[in-house]
Design a protein around this motif. Structure first.
Motif, PDB file in Angstrom:
ATOM      1  N   UNK A 288      15.543  10.846  -5.208  1.00 14.00           N
ATOM      2  CA  UNK A 288      16.867  10.745  -4.596  1.00 14.00           C
ATOM      3  C   UNK A 288      17.421   9.335  -4.474  1.00 14.00           C
ATOM      4  N   UNK A 289      16.615   8.341  -4.832  1.00 12.96           N
ATOM      5  CA  UNK A 289      17.128   6.975  -4.736  1.00 12.96           C
ATOM      6  C   UNK A 289      16.262   6.011  -5.545  1.00 12.96           C
ATOM      7  N   UNK A 290      16.720   4.763  -5.623  1.00 14.39           N
ATOM      8  CA  UNK A 290      15.989   3.710  -6.296  1.00 14.39           C
ATOM      9  C   UNK A 290      15.867   2.525  -5.358  1.00 14.39           C
ATOM     10  N   UNK A 291      14.734   1.831  -5.433  1.00 10.21           N
ATOM     11  CA  UNK A 291      14.505   0.666  -4.580  1.00 10.21           C
ATOM     12  C   UNK A 291      14.117  -0.508  -5.456  1.00 10.21           C
ATOM     13  N   UNK A 292      14.831  -1.612  -5.308  1.00  9.77           N
ATOM     14  CA  UNK A 292      14.538  -2.825  -6.074  1.00  9.77           C
ATOM     15  C   UNK A 292      13.691  -3.771  -5.239  1.00  9.77           C
ATOM     16  N   UNK A 293      12.817  -4.481  -5.907  1.00  4.85           N
ATOM     17  CA  UNK A 293      11.978  -5.426  -5.200  1.00  4.85           C
ATOM     18  C   UNK A 293      11.085  -6.174  -6.159  1.00  4.85           C
ATOM     19  N   UNK A 294      10.063  -6.805  -5.619  1.00  2.00           N
ATOM     20  CA  UNK A 294       9.078  -7.542  -6.412  1.00  2.00           C
ATOM     21  C   UNK A 294       7.720  -6.873  -6.226  1.00  2.00           C
ATOM     22  N   UNK A 295       7.040  -6.579  -7.344  1.00  3.50           N
ATOM     23  CA  UNK A 295       5.744  -5.933  -7.282  1.00  3.50           C
ATOM     24  C   UNK A 295       4.710  -6.807  -6.602  1.00  3.50           C
ATOM     25  N   UNK A 296       3.976  -6.220  -5.643  1.00  2.00           N
ATOM     26  CA  UNK A 296       2.932  -6.944  -4.922  1.00  2.00           C
ATOM     27  C   UNK A 296       1.592  -6.220  -4.990  1.00  2.00           C
ATOM     28  N   UNK A 297       1.393  -5.481  -6.066  1.00  2.00           N
ATOM     29  CA  UNK A 297       0.104  -4.834  -6.265  1.00  2.00           C
ATOM     30  C   UNK A 297      -0.032  -3.532  -5.504  1.00  2.00           C
ATOM     31  N   UNK A 306       5.642  -3.125  -2.470  1.00  2.00           N
ATOM     32  CA  UNK A 306       6.889  -3.648  -3.028  1.00  2.00           C
ATOM     33  C   UNK A 306       7.543  -4.557  -1.991  1.00  2.00           C
ATOM     34  N   UNK A 307       7.835  -5.778  -2.389  1.00  2.00           N
ATOM     35  CA  UNK A 307       8.525  -6.711  -1.491  1.00  2.00           C
ATOM     36  C   UNK A 307      10.029  -6.513  -1.632  1.00  2.00           C
ATOM     37  N   UNK A 308      10.638  -6.047  -0.562  1.00  2.00           N
ATOM     38  CA  UNK A 308      12.079  -5.784  -0.549  1.00  2.00           C
ATOM     39  C   UNK A 308      12.732  -6.675   0.509  1.00  2.00           C
ATOM     40  N   UNK A 309      14.006  -6.457   0.726  1.00  2.45           N
ATOM     41  CA  UNK A 309      14.723  -7.212   1.765  1.00  2.45           C
ATOM     42  C   UNK A 309      14.148  -6.936   3.149  1.00  2.45           C
ATOM     43  N   UNK A 310      13.433  -5.818   3.268  1.00  3.64           N
ATOM     44  CA  UNK A 310      12.839  -5.444   4.553  1.00  3.64           C
ATOM     45  C   UNK A 310      11.409  -5.945   4.721  1.00  3.64           C
TER      46      UNK A 310
END
Length: 330
Positions: A288-297, A306-310
């Motif tokens: 139902x959605x997509x989340x962008x971030x940086x992979x952290x293993x 996943x490192x996100x704005x949160x």
């Protein structure tokens, strides 16, 4: 891609003769099968139509393409006899389904392996392209002394084991969470884990593995909708599928035993060293959605970090994608 079809008993017998990848004259083959040369020619044509490449050279005869090599059933069974019961089939619908039949008869510690799957499938029911005698298609059927709640990291442990083995063979394989293996950003292998029967301990697990070994670009690969490669394309050589089956399945069996004792503890850093998307911008696609971030293993449960704005968030489902992200491959 043309529909994959079963081989006839005669075609299997003919392929077993051609499996040494040497030339065989039409006269000798006709004499062996007690048929005419025309009949042999017809059988060869039918096999070529099924995308099994057999070369015909005037004055020499017929030769199976070098990248098509049948598994040595006797040798593989001999190598693995102390660990696993090997079920070898020339063609099967699905090695996962073969293992399920063994489970119905209360048999486990099975390795089902085939030259070609007619209904091979990957994650989310996707078709797994399975050309004859070019790749490895096998399934482990094991009974693990674990409840279902402790199996969440199993597919990651399987991928890590296979990736370690490939790297020992000088193949720079990397991992894509949760169950794919890459070489230089292209998919080379996939894993499908299923459960069978009751979810109490012990659990029956079905671990399906597909690895592109000697597959070359051809008509059958047109159906693949993502970047892919094979060990042969990467290395420039033809690999022994029998030897690889043994080299991959033995440590895999042992690593699964370790997983039942320790889970993914002490494996997080090792996973990150092979993680193709570690510290890279990615998108996690969910229903139902997509989340962008940086992979952290991953964490010790096998969840994606996943490192996100949160901040650092953990996810247990979804699919990694880098489509549309600057500087990334598909």
């Amino acid at each position: 891609m043309s529909e994959q079809t079963h081989l006839t008993a005669v075609e299997v017998a003919l392929l077993s003769i051609l499996s040494n990848n040497q030339f065989h004259s039409g006269d000798k083959l006709a004499e062996h099968f007690d048929v005419s040369r025309a009949a042999i020619s017809k059988w060869i044509k039918q096999l070529n139509e099924k995308q099994i490449a057999i070369h015909s050279v005037k004055g020499k005869g017929y030769q199976l393409a070098q990248y098509i090599q049948l598994i040595d059933e006797h040798k593989l069974k001999q190598q693995l006899c102390e660990l696993l019961t090997v079920d070898y089939q020339v063609v099967s619908d699905s090695t996962n389904d073969t293992v399920k039949q063994y489970f119905k008869n209360n048999q486990s510690n099975i390795l089902a392996i085939t030259e070609q799957q007619l209904a091979g499938r990957g994650r989310r029911g996707r078709q797994w392209v399975s050309p004859f005698a070019q790749n490895l298609y096998f399934t482990l059927g094991l009974e693990l002394d674990l409840p279902i709640s402790e199996l969440s990291g199993l597919s990651l442990a399987v991928g890590l084991s296979l990736t370690e083995t490939l790297n020992r063979l000088a193949i720079p394989a990397k991992l894509k969470w949760p169950n794919d293996i890459y070489i230089e950003g292209k998919k080379v292998a996939g894993i499908l884990v299923e459960l069978d029967g009751a979810f109490d301990s012990p659990c029956r697990v079905i671990i399906g593995v597909g690895i592109n070994i000697n597959m070359q670009v051809g008509q059958h690969t047109q159906a693949i909708d993502q970047d892919w490669t094979s060990l042969s394309i990467f290395s420039g050589k033809i690999w022994s599928r029998t030897q690889l089956a043994q080299q991959l399945s033995e440590p895999l069996y042992q690593d699964i035993e370790l997983f039942t004792q320790h889970g993914l503890k002490n494996k997080v850093e090792l996973w990150q060293s092979y993680d193709h998307f570690y510290r890279r911008p990615i998108r996690l696609i969910m229903p139902n959605n997509e989340i962008a971030g940086v992979g952290r293993g991953i964490d010790e449960s096998g969840a994606l970090l996943l490192e996100t704005a949160n901040g650092i968030e953990r996810f247990i489902g979804g699919e990694i994608s880098v489509r549309g992200m600057v500087g990334q491959e598909k």
